[in-house]
Write a protein that holds these residues in place. Sequence first.
Motif: not given
Length: 106
Positions: A27-31, A37-49
């Motif tokens: 989880v990191f801050k949106d650029i 506050t705007h965070l992005l939760v991003v799975p470690r595996i690459h999945v398009e959508s």
Amino acid sequence: MEDCIFCKIINGDFGTEFVYENDDAVVFKDINPKADTHLLVVPRIHVESLNELNDEALLGRLMMTVKEAANKAGLKSYRTVINTGKEAGQEVFHMHIHILSGDIRL
Ligand code: AMP
Ligand code: ZN
């Protein structure tokens, strides 16, 4: 995945600070924040959508990760958004969940 900006971030290529992480996601801050506050939760595996994410258990754990990250950030009230597909506004084709809180400009 090569040429995927979020895979590179997960890999540590840009030294992005993770405000929260677990075995499933970072989880990191949106650029370009659209809220106080705007965070992005991003799975470690690459999945398009979301359309390509068929692992029910992982999807459940990602929603738990949303709660854990929001809790760690001290957010009690927040909005979650998943853009799926170009026409819906998806720009980065590595599935992610937005967490927005405070003054939301979306
Ligand atoms: P979406 O439109 O749902 O694909 O959201 C992609 C989000 O990723 C946008 O809100 C961007 O501001 C954000 N973003 C793009 N590149 C980066 C980056 N290097 N670090 C943090 N956030 C990024
Ligand atoms: Zn990726």
